[in-house]
Design a protein around this motif. Structure first.
Motif, PDB file in Angstrom:
ATOM      1  N   ILE A  30      -7.668  25.742   7.238  1.00  7.39           N
ATOM      2  CA  ILE A  30      -6.356  25.343   6.747  1.00  7.39           C
ATOM      3  C   ILE A  30      -6.545  24.537   5.462  1.00  7.39           C
ATOM      4  N   GLN A  31      -5.806  24.926   4.445  1.00 10.16           N
ATOM      5  CA  GLN A  31      -5.805  24.164   3.198  1.00 10.16           C
ATOM      6  C   GLN A  31      -4.436  23.503   3.080  1.00 10.16           C
ATOM      7  N   VAL A  32      -4.443  22.202   2.843  1.00 10.73           N
ATOM      8  CA  VAL A  32      -3.206  21.440   2.719  1.00 10.73           C
ATOM      9  C   VAL A  32      -3.157  20.845   1.318  1.00 10.73           C
ATOM     10  N   GLN A  33      -2.048  21.084   0.646  1.00 10.67           N
ATOM     11  CA  GLN A  33      -1.775  20.440  -0.639  1.00 10.67           C
ATOM     12  C   GLN A  33      -0.618  19.493  -0.384  1.00 10.67           C
ATOM     13  N   ASN A  34      -0.853  18.201  -0.612  1.00 10.94           N
ATOM     14  CA  ASN A  34       0.186  17.192  -0.409  1.00 10.94           C
ATOM     15  C   ASN A  34       0.085  16.179  -1.545  1.00 10.94           C
ATOM     16  N   SER A  35       0.967  16.337  -2.521  1.00  8.97           N
ATOM     17  CA  SER A  35       0.952  15.428  -3.676  1.00  8.97           C
ATOM     18  C   SER A  35       2.249  14.622  -3.757  1.00  8.97           C
ATOM     19  N   ILE A  36       2.914  14.444  -2.598  1.00 11.23           N
ATOM     20  CA  ILE A  36       4.144  13.660  -2.628  1.00 11.23           C
ATOM     21  C   ILE A  36       3.846  12.230  -3.052  1.00 11.23           C
ATOM     22  N   ILE A  37       4.759  11.660  -3.788  1.00  9.19           N
ATOM     23  CA  ILE A  37       4.735  10.265  -4.243  1.00  9.19           C
ATOM     24  C   ILE A  37       3.660   9.998  -5.310  1.00  9.19           C
ATOM     25  N   THR A  38       2.694  10.889  -5.497  1.00  8.24           N
ATOM     26  CA  THR A  38       1.589  10.604  -6.417  1.00  8.24           C
ATOM     27  C   THR A  38       2.027  10.535  -7.872  1.00  8.24           C
ATOM     28  N   GLU A  39       3.157  11.137  -8.217  1.00  8.02           N
ATOM     29  CA  GLU A  39       3.607  11.051  -9.598  1.00  8.02           C
ATOM     30  C   GLU A  39       4.160   9.668  -9.922  1.00  8.02           C
ATOM     31  N   ALA A  40       4.553   8.923  -8.907  1.00  4.45           N
ATOM     32  CA  ALA A  40       5.100   7.577  -9.113  1.00  4.45           C
ATOM     33  C   ALA A  40       4.044   6.492  -8.917  1.00  4.45           C
ATOM     34  N   TYR A  41       3.112   6.717  -8.011  1.00  7.88           N
ATOM     35  CA  TYR A  41       2.107   5.699  -7.690  1.00  7.88           C
ATOM     36  C   TYR A  41       0.713   6.305  -7.738  1.00  7.88           C
TER      37      TYR A  41
ATOM     38  N   MET B 284       0.863  -1.166   0.000  1.00  6.61           N
ATOM     39  CA  MET B 284       0.000   0.000   0.000  1.00  6.61           C
ATOM     40  C   MET B 284       0.904   1.221   0.000  1.00  6.61           C
ATOM     41  N   HIS B 285       0.602   2.191  -0.801  1.00  4.71           N
ATOM     42  CA  HIS B 285       1.415   3.398  -0.893  1.00  4.71           C
ATOM     43  C   HIS B 285       0.738   4.502  -0.084  1.00  4.71           C
ATOM     44  N   VAL B 286       1.356   4.845   1.028  1.00  6.11           N
ATOM     45  CA  VAL B 286       0.739   5.815   1.933  1.00  6.11           C
ATOM     46  C   VAL B 286       1.817   6.622   2.649  1.00  6.11           C
ATOM     47  N   SER B 287       1.506   7.881   2.907  1.00 13.15           N
ATOM     48  CA  SER B 287       2.325   8.714   3.788  1.00 13.15           C
ATOM     49  C   SER B 287       1.384   9.280   4.846  1.00 13.15           C
ATOM     50  N   VAL B 288       1.957   9.669   5.971  1.00 10.61           N
ATOM     51  CA  VAL B 288       1.162  10.270   7.041  1.00 10.61           C
ATOM     52  C   VAL B 288       1.827  11.581   7.445  1.00 10.61           C
ATOM     53  N   THR B 289       1.042  12.639   7.420  1.00  8.56           N
ATOM     54  CA  THR B 289       1.516  13.961   7.813  1.00  8.56           C
ATOM     55  C   THR B 289       0.724  14.418   9.031  1.00  8.56           C
ATOM     56  N   GLU B 290       1.447  14.830  10.050  1.00  4.66           N
ATOM     57  CA  GLU B 290       0.833  15.360  11.277  1.00  4.66           C
ATOM     58  C   GLU B 290       1.127  16.863  11.330  1.00  4.66           C
ATOM     59  N   ILE B 291       0.077  17.659  11.426  1.00  3.23           N
ATOM     60  CA  ILE B 291       0.224  19.112  11.552  1.00  3.23           C
ATOM     61  C   ILE B 291      -0.381  19.503  12.887  1.00  3.23           C
TER      62      ILE B 291
END
Length: 166
Positions: A121-132, A21-28
């Motif tokens: 709060i608006q969060v843009q997080n597109s890390i790793i999405t270009e690969a998976y 599973m391809h996942v990241s977790v961001t805590e703000i």
């Protein structure tokens, strides 16, 4: 004959079951005392390496021992186009602090200083999405005692959380 068909199909079934599973977790987290957003991003090393090899067109890149630039330098460059935070519609300046390794993942630390009161709060997080294309970037935002979460994907790389009722 049915038994042999079963033996052939069995490894394919398990391969599908074991597919990562391809996942990241961001805590703000909002630090009210210091007036800043403290951000931690947990990313699997192998997913990041695959992505950075593509993004930087460096097929031999080893994120554990990069040549030419440090991982922190690479990550600062990468995050500039892949991660952003806006508060009440105003884009914030992200300050990259560094990283540490935690088993099979890296934890990256960033922050936003001089944060004033905000409602959304608006969060843009597109890390790793270009690969998976199945990449999910989970984002948990903590403000006071309230925690709200987002699931960001290739098709939905940005979203807004409102804290107006607090």
């Amino acid at each position: 004959m049915t038994f042999y068909a079963f033996l052939i199909a069995l490894p394919m079934h398990f391969a599908a079951w074991l597919h990562p599973m391809h996942v990241s977790v961001t805590e703000i987290e909002m630090d009210e005392k210091e007036k800043r957003l403290e951000i931690m991003m947990r990313v699997f090393i192998d997913d990041l390496e695959t992505t950075m090899r593509q993004s930087f067109r460096q097929p031999e890149l080893d994120v554990l021992e990069p040549k030419g630039q440090s991982l922190d330098e690479l990550m600062q460059t990468y995050l500039k186009t892949r991660f952003s935070v806006s508060l009440d519609g105003k884009t914030q300046v992200i300050k990259y602090l560094g990283h540490e390794r935690d088993h099979e993942a890296f934890i990256f630390y960033v922050e936003v200083d001089k944060v004033k009161k905000w409602k959304a709060i608006q969060v843009q997080n597109s890390i790793i999405t270009e690969a998976y294309d199945d990449q999910s970037n989970l984002v948990h935002v903590t403000r006071g005692e309230t925690v709200r979460s987002l699931r960001l994907t290739r098709s939905k790389p940005s979203d807004i959380i409102n804290f107006e009722s607090e």
